[in-house]
Scaffold this motif. Structure first.
Motif, short mmCIF file in Angstrom:
data_model
loop_
_atom_site.label_atom_id
_atom_site.label_comp_id
_atom_site.label_asym_id
_atom_site.label_seq_id
_atom_site.Cartn_x
_atom_site.Cartn_y
_atom_site.Cartn_z
N GLY A 187 64.85 -3.11 -2.02
CA GLY A 187 64.36 -3.73 -3.25
C GLY A 187 64.52 -5.23 -3.35
N GLU A 188 65.44 -5.66 -4.25
CA GLU A 188 65.59 -7.08 -4.59
C GLU A 188 65.84 -7.96 -3.36
OE1 GLU A 188 66.40 -8.38 -8.14
OE2 GLU A 188 65.13 -6.66 -8.64
N ILE A 189 66.84 -7.59 -2.60
CA ILE A 189 67.16 -8.36 -1.39
C ILE A 189 66.93 -7.45 -0.19
CG2 ILE A 189 68.97 -9.62 -0.16
CD1 ILE A 189 70.44 -10.02 -2.74
N ASN A 190 66.05 -7.86 0.72
CA ASN A 190 65.80 -6.99 1.88
C ASN A 190 66.87 -7.18 2.95
OD1 ASN A 190 65.07 -9.05 3.76
ND2 ASN A 190 62.99 -9.06 2.97
N GLY A 191 66.83 -6.32 3.94
CA GLY A 191 67.87 -6.30 4.98
C GLY A 191 67.97 -7.58 5.78
N VAL A 192 66.82 -8.26 5.98
CA VAL A 192 66.84 -9.52 6.73
C VAL A 192 67.61 -10.57 5.92
CG1 VAL A 192 65.44 -11.33 7.80
CG2 VAL A 192 64.64 -8.97 7.85
N GLU A 193 67.37 -10.61 4.60
CA GLU A 193 68.07 -11.57 3.74
C GLU A 193 69.57 -11.26 3.70
OE1 GLU A 193 64.79 -12.75 0.38
OE2 GLU A 193 65.38 -10.65 0.48
N VAL A 194 69.91 -9.98 3.65
CA VAL A 194 71.32 -9.58 3.66
C VAL A 194 71.98 -10.05 4.96
CG1 VAL A 194 72.96 -7.64 3.67
CG2 VAL A 194 70.98 -7.58 2.15
N GLY A 195 71.28 -9.85 6.08
CA GLY A 195 71.79 -10.29 7.38
C GLY A 195 72.03 -11.79 7.42
N HIS A 196 71.06 -12.56 6.87
CA HIS A 196 71.22 -14.01 6.82
C HIS A 196 72.42 -14.40 5.96
CE1 HIS A 196 68.05 -15.82 9.14
NE2 HIS A 196 67.19 -14.92 8.68
N TYR A 197 72.61 -13.68 4.85
CA TYR A 197 73.73 -13.99 3.97
C TYR A 197 75.06 -13.76 4.69
CZ TYR A 197 76.52 -14.47 -0.24
OH TYR A 197 77.44 -14.91 -1.15
N ILE A 198 75.15 -12.64 5.41
CA ILE A 198 76.38 -12.30 6.14
C ILE A 198 76.69 -13.38 7.18
CG2 ILE A 198 77.39 -10.67 7.81
CD1 ILE A 198 75.88 -8.44 6.22
N ARG A 199 75.66 -13.82 7.91
CA ARG A 199 75.86 -14.82 8.97
C ARG A 199 76.04 -16.24 8.40
NH1 ARG A 199 77.06 -10.83 12.17
NH2 ARG A 199 75.45 -9.98 13.50
N ASP A 200 75.15 -16.63 7.48
CA ASP A 200 75.11 -18.03 7.03
C ASP A 200 76.11 -18.35 5.92
OD1 ASP A 200 73.01 -18.16 8.81
OD2 ASP A 200 71.46 -18.01 7.27
N GLU A 201 76.24 -17.44 4.94
CA GLU A 201 77.13 -17.72 3.80
C GLU A 201 78.55 -17.22 4.04
OE1 GLU A 201 76.05 -19.56 1.23
OE2 GLU A 201 74.11 -19.68 2.24
N LEU A 202 78.66 -15.98 4.52
CA LEU A 202 80.00 -15.42 4.74
C LEU A 202 80.58 -15.86 6.09
CD1 LEU A 202 79.48 -11.75 3.44
CD2 LEU A 202 80.32 -13.73 2.18
N LYS A 203 79.73 -16.47 6.93
CA LYS A 203 80.15 -16.95 8.25
C LYS A 203 80.77 -15.84 9.10
CE LYS A 203 79.14 -21.30 7.34
NZ LYS A 203 77.77 -21.68 7.67
N ASP A 204 80.23 -14.63 8.93
CA ASP A 204 80.72 -13.49 9.72
C ASP A 204 79.76 -13.29 10.90
OD1 ASP A 204 81.40 -11.04 10.84
OD2 ASP A 204 81.81 -10.09 8.92
N PHE A 205 80.21 -13.71 12.07
CA PHE A 205 79.36 -13.59 13.27
C PHE A 205 79.86 -12.45 14.16
CE2 PHE A 205 79.42 -18.04 11.93
CZ PHE A 205 78.08 -18.21 11.62
N ILE A 206 80.85 -11.72 13.65
CA ILE A 206 81.46 -10.67 14.47
C ILE A 206 80.87 -9.30 14.17
CG2 ILE A 206 83.64 -9.46 14.93
CD1 ILE A 206 85.01 -12.21 14.58
N VAL A 207 80.59 -9.01 12.88
CA VAL A 207 80.10 -7.68 12.52
C VAL A 207 78.79 -7.38 13.26
CG1 VAL A 207 78.88 -8.49 10.44
CG2 VAL A 207 79.51 -6.08 10.64
N LYS A 208 78.67 -6.15 13.75
CA LYS A 208 77.46 -5.74 14.46
C LYS A 208 76.48 -5.14 13.44
CE LYS A 208 80.35 -5.44 18.32
NZ LYS A 208 81.04 -6.56 17.67
N ILE A 209 75.30 -5.73 13.36
CA ILE A 209 74.28 -5.27 12.41
C ILE A 209 73.21 -4.47 13.15
CG2 ILE A 209 72.50 -5.98 10.76
CD1 ILE A 209 74.20 -8.50 10.20
#
Length: 235
Positions: A68-90
């Protein structure tokens, strides 16, 4: 002791049936393989992001692209760019193909088409476990704007002061933001222990353990607190 710490998996899809299916595949795998893991289910990108914001991390996320509101690609970008989590496997799941270019920046671990294939889901989890076992032999931290990955065998001990941690290795000393608990969460419990609340010691790099102190292989001494003396001697 071989193996990885508790594996944390998240499932995020706005279709309840997909979440239920993935959760049951993962839990069946847990029982069959005797693996220690937890599964958290989220029905929107927002709830996953809000859960992760305070520092709740995952090792593996199954993430639907068409939400819906936020798609999976946007969620992925948020995890990498905002949360700076480059370790979690998506691992992206989708009923469509053709997202390759958009997904590339998020560095997905894998892609699963819908309808889901149980065997493929299991093989993705097994592959993630292999990566975790390799990563568990290294400690990642950020110091002075740079990310370091250090083999755990090279770490002598950690010392906490204020909001920072000091890592003492054979070659150098590093400083980074963190706490004793946050560092312990990332280390193999079979190798590291806490002799006193400000220190984490690598068992393999100890020269001698006395009644109330430890001599490290670099000649430094670390006190053992009374509360921890019994646990240290039994380690």
């Amino acid at each position: 002791e071989r193996g990885i710490p508790m594996m944390r998996i998240a499932v995020c899809d706005d279709v309840n049936a997909i979440c239920t299916e993935l959760e049951s595949i993962i839990l069946d795998f847990k029982i069959q393989e005797g693996i220690k893991l937890t599964v958290d289910v989220f029905y929107s990108g927002e709830t996953l992001i809000n859960y992760m914001k305070p520092g709740n991390n995952f090792d593996l996320i199954f993430l639907d692209i068409e939400m819906g509101e936020i798609n999976g690609v946007e969620v992925g970008h948020y995890i990498r760019d905002e949360l700076k989590d480059f370790i979690v496997k998506i691992v992206y799941i989708s009923s469509k193909a053709g997202y390759d270019r958009q997904l590339f920046d998020v560095q997905p671990f894998n892609f699963l088409p819908k309808p889901l294939d149980r065997k493929k889901v299991v093989s993705v989890i097994k592959l993630a476990i292999k990566f975790l076992e390799l990563e568990n032999n290294t400690f990642s931290f950020e110091s002075a704007g740079q990310t370091y990955r250090m083999p755990v065998k090279d770490i002598i001990y950690f010392e906490s002061y204020g909001r920072k941690m000091r890592l003492i290795s054979f070659k150098d000393t590093y400083e980074f933001y963190g706490t004793v608990n946050s560092v312990m969460d990332k280390l193999p419990k079979s190798r590291f222990f806490i002799p006193e609340r400000s220190y984490i010691v690598n068992y393999e790099n100890i020269s001698r353990i006395k009644k109330n102190e430890i001599e490290m292989c670099n000649g430094e001494y670390i006190a053992i607190s009374k509360q921890r003396a019994k646990a240290v001697l039994e380690f």
